[in-house]
Design an enzyme around this catalytic site. Structure first.
Site, short mmCIF file in Angstrom:
data_model
loop_
_atom_site.label_atom_id
_atom_site.label_comp_id
_atom_site.label_asym_id
_atom_site.label_seq_id
_atom_site.Cartn_x
_atom_site.Cartn_y
_atom_site.Cartn_z
N TYR A 1 6.26 -10.49 1.84
CA TYR A 1 5.59 -9.35 2.47
C TYR A 1 6.55 -8.62 3.42
O TYR A 1 6.63 -7.39 3.43
CB TYR A 1 4.38 -9.91 3.21
CG TYR A 1 3.49 -8.94 3.92
CD1 TYR A 1 2.55 -8.19 3.23
CD2 TYR A 1 3.54 -8.81 5.31
CE1 TYR A 1 1.69 -7.33 3.90
CE2 TYR A 1 2.69 -7.96 5.99
CZ TYR A 1 1.77 -7.21 5.28
OH TYR A 1 0.93 -6.36 5.95
N LYS B 1 7.80 -4.81 3.17
CA LYS B 1 7.41 -3.86 4.22
C LYS B 1 8.63 -3.23 4.87
O LYS B 1 8.57 -2.09 5.32
CB LYS B 1 6.56 -4.57 5.28
CG LYS B 1 5.15 -4.93 4.80
CD LYS B 1 4.37 -3.69 4.37
CE LYS B 1 2.87 -3.88 4.40
NZ LYS B 1 2.15 -2.73 3.81
P1 NAI Z 1 -7.47 -4.79 2.96
O1 NAI Z 1 -7.27 -5.96 2.10
O2 NAI Z 1 -8.79 -4.58 3.60
O3 NAI Z 1 -7.13 -3.43 2.18
C1 NAI Z 1 -6.13 -3.33 1.20
C2 NAI Z 1 -6.72 -2.57 0.02
O4 NAI Z 1 -5.68 -2.37 -0.95
C3 NAI Z 1 -7.84 -3.34 -0.67
O5 NAI Z 1 -9.02 -2.55 -0.72
C4 NAI Z 1 -7.27 -3.64 -2.05
O6 NAI Z 1 -8.26 -3.65 -3.08
C5 NAI Z 1 -6.27 -2.53 -2.23
N1 NAI Z 1 -5.24 -2.86 -3.22
C6 NAI Z 1 -4.56 -4.02 -3.35
N2 NAI Z 1 -3.71 -3.97 -4.38
C7 NAI Z 1 -3.84 -2.73 -4.92
C8 NAI Z 1 -3.20 -2.07 -6.01
N3 NAI Z 1 -2.28 -2.69 -6.76
N4 NAI Z 1 -3.53 -0.79 -6.27
C9 NAI Z 1 -4.48 -0.14 -5.53
N5 NAI Z 1 -5.13 -0.75 -4.50
C10 NAI Z 1 -4.81 -2.01 -4.19
O7 NAI Z 1 -6.33 -4.87 4.09
P2 NAI Z 1 -5.92 -3.88 5.28
O8 NAI Z 1 -5.67 -4.72 6.46
O9 NAI Z 1 -6.83 -2.73 5.37
O10 NAI Z 1 -4.48 -3.40 4.77
C11 NAI Z 1 -4.10 -2.05 4.62
C12 NAI Z 1 -2.59 -1.97 4.76
O11 NAI Z 1 -2.19 -2.26 6.11
C13 NAI Z 1 -1.82 -2.96 3.88
O12 NAI Z 1 -0.67 -2.31 3.35
C14 NAI Z 1 -1.43 -4.03 4.84
O13 NAI Z 1 -0.29 -4.73 4.41
C15 NAI Z 1 -1.17 -3.24 6.11
N6 NAI Z 1 -1.20 -3.99 7.34
C16 NAI Z 1 -2.40 -4.41 7.87
C17 NAI Z 1 -2.41 -5.08 9.09
C18 NAI Z 1 -3.68 -5.45 9.75
O14 NAI Z 1 -3.64 -5.87 10.94
N7 NAI Z 1 -4.82 -5.34 9.09
C19 NAI Z 1 -1.17 -5.45 9.79
C20 NAI Z 1 0.03 -4.90 9.17
C21 NAI Z 1 -0.02 -4.23 7.99
#
Ligand code: NAI
Length: 303
Positions: free
Chosen positions: A169, A173
């Site tokens: 990851y 990133k």
């Molecule tokens: P989440 O799991 O709620 O949302 C991620 C979404 O991406 C999900 O709805 C999933 O179905 C979708 N997804 C996954 N693979 C996919 C693909 N191949 N094509 C299309 N959609 C796909 O997680 P969250 O926390 O909302 O994450 C959003 C972004 O923020 C991610 O990139 C994550 O790495 C990043 N992030 C989040 C943090 C946090 O504190 N929540 C911290 C640092 C980064």
């Protein structure tokens, strides 16, 4: 229009990847609420990337439409070239153009490096890093034609600074930051601005890593103000990284310290020269960020 909504997106078309839940949903709702037409992209699988389904994207489209906004679903995967092309085609076909891309889709497969399988490595890089490429490539092409674009990539403090168990990851990133560093230069003359957000929010992804007492503080909608600002027409920056969450915001940058000359400039520096100057060489005092490589590669005068 309320004074606090002076930044609007009327007439703008946006793609938000991974918008079926978590942060992406918050971005899609906020953009649509301020007038944008939104392609709500989500593959609809699990937090580890397994499975897929239309329900997640459909739910968010319903929410937007019920609130009087404009949105269409895309169930494409960001991890394929075809998926990226297809969601951009959806934006052009449904709304006639593309102004804004937020690449937010993500998965995790955390394991210590010794236990991480090549499949865990590949699967995570495919969504985050290849995903950034797969969606930026067709988006950038149409934005160049229109001489306008805003791209926000989603990085992570785990990549910027390191986190146990997240080698795949973190690599993905931080790889995105290299992509951003070049797109900001290649997009400049077409008014394409490319920035990155490192969010903190209580989502399904962060659930395992977050102590329970923090969760109420880490409201999901507290990241969107930064992400939307970077998507706005008046965004004053390109190529920058911002942390956002819990109501606070700050910039993160790669910096380099002033050069330290050793020896007299005539002879080859030795290993002992490096050792002898270690405190100065190792110091970040006076370190600054740079816009591009020309600022660091051109020899600076001895002082
Ligand atoms: P989440 O799991 O709620 O949302 C991620 C979404 O991406 C999900 O709805 C999933 O179905 C979708 N997804 C996954 N693979 C996919 C693909 N191949 N094509 C299309 N959609 C796909 O997680 P969250 O926390 O909302 O994450 C959003 C972004 O923020 C991610 O990139 C994550 O790495 C990043 N992030 C989040 C943090 C946090 O504190 N929540 C911290 C640092 C980064």
């Amino acid at each position: 229009m309320a004074a606090e909504e002076s930044i609007r997106f009327d007439g703008r078309v946006a793609i938000v990847t991974g918008a079926g839940g978590g942060l992406g949903r918050a971005y899609a709702l906020a953009l649509a609420g301020r007038g944008a037409s939104v392609v709500v992209n989500d593959l609809g699988g699990g937090v580890d990337g397994a499975g897929q389904g239309a329900a997640a994207a459909d739910r968010v489209v319903d929410e937007i439409v019920k609130a009087g906004g404009k949105a269409v679903a895309s169930y494409d995967s960001v991890s394929t070239v075809e998926g990226g092309e297809s969601m951009v085609r959806t934006a052009l076909g449904q709304f006639g153009k593309l102004d804004i891309l937020i690449h937010n889709a993500g998965i995790v497969r955390d394991r210590s490096f010794g236990k991480m399988t090549p499949e865990d490595w590949d699967t995570v890089l495919k969504v985050h890093l290849y995903g950034a490429y797969n969606v930026s490539r067709p988006a950038f092409a149409t934005m160049r034609e229109n001489k306008f674009g805003r791209i926000v990539l989603t990085t992570s403090s785990a990549g910027l600074f390191g986190n146990f168990g997240q080698s795949n990851y973190a690599a993905a990133k931080l790889g995105m930051i290299g992509l951003m560093n070049v797109l900001k230069i290649e997009g400049a003359k077409s008014d394409i601005k490319v920035n990155a957000v490192a969010p903190f929010a209580a989502t399904r992804m962060s659930a395992a890593a977050m102590p329970d007492e923090f969760r109420p503080l880490m409201r999901i909608d507290m990241v969107a103000p930064m992400t939307l600002f970077l998507c706005s027409a008046g965004c004053p920056v390109t190529g920058n990284i911002y942390e956002a969450g819990m109501g606070h915001f700050n910039r993160v940058a790669i910096v380099s310290a002033p050069v330290v000359w050793v020896g007299d400039g005539e002879r080859m520096p030795t290993v002992e020269d490096v050792a002898g100057h270690w405190p100065q060489i190792d110091s970040l005092a006076g370190a600054v960020p740079h816009f591009d490589v020309s600022e660091v590669a051109i020899p600076r005068p001895r002082s």
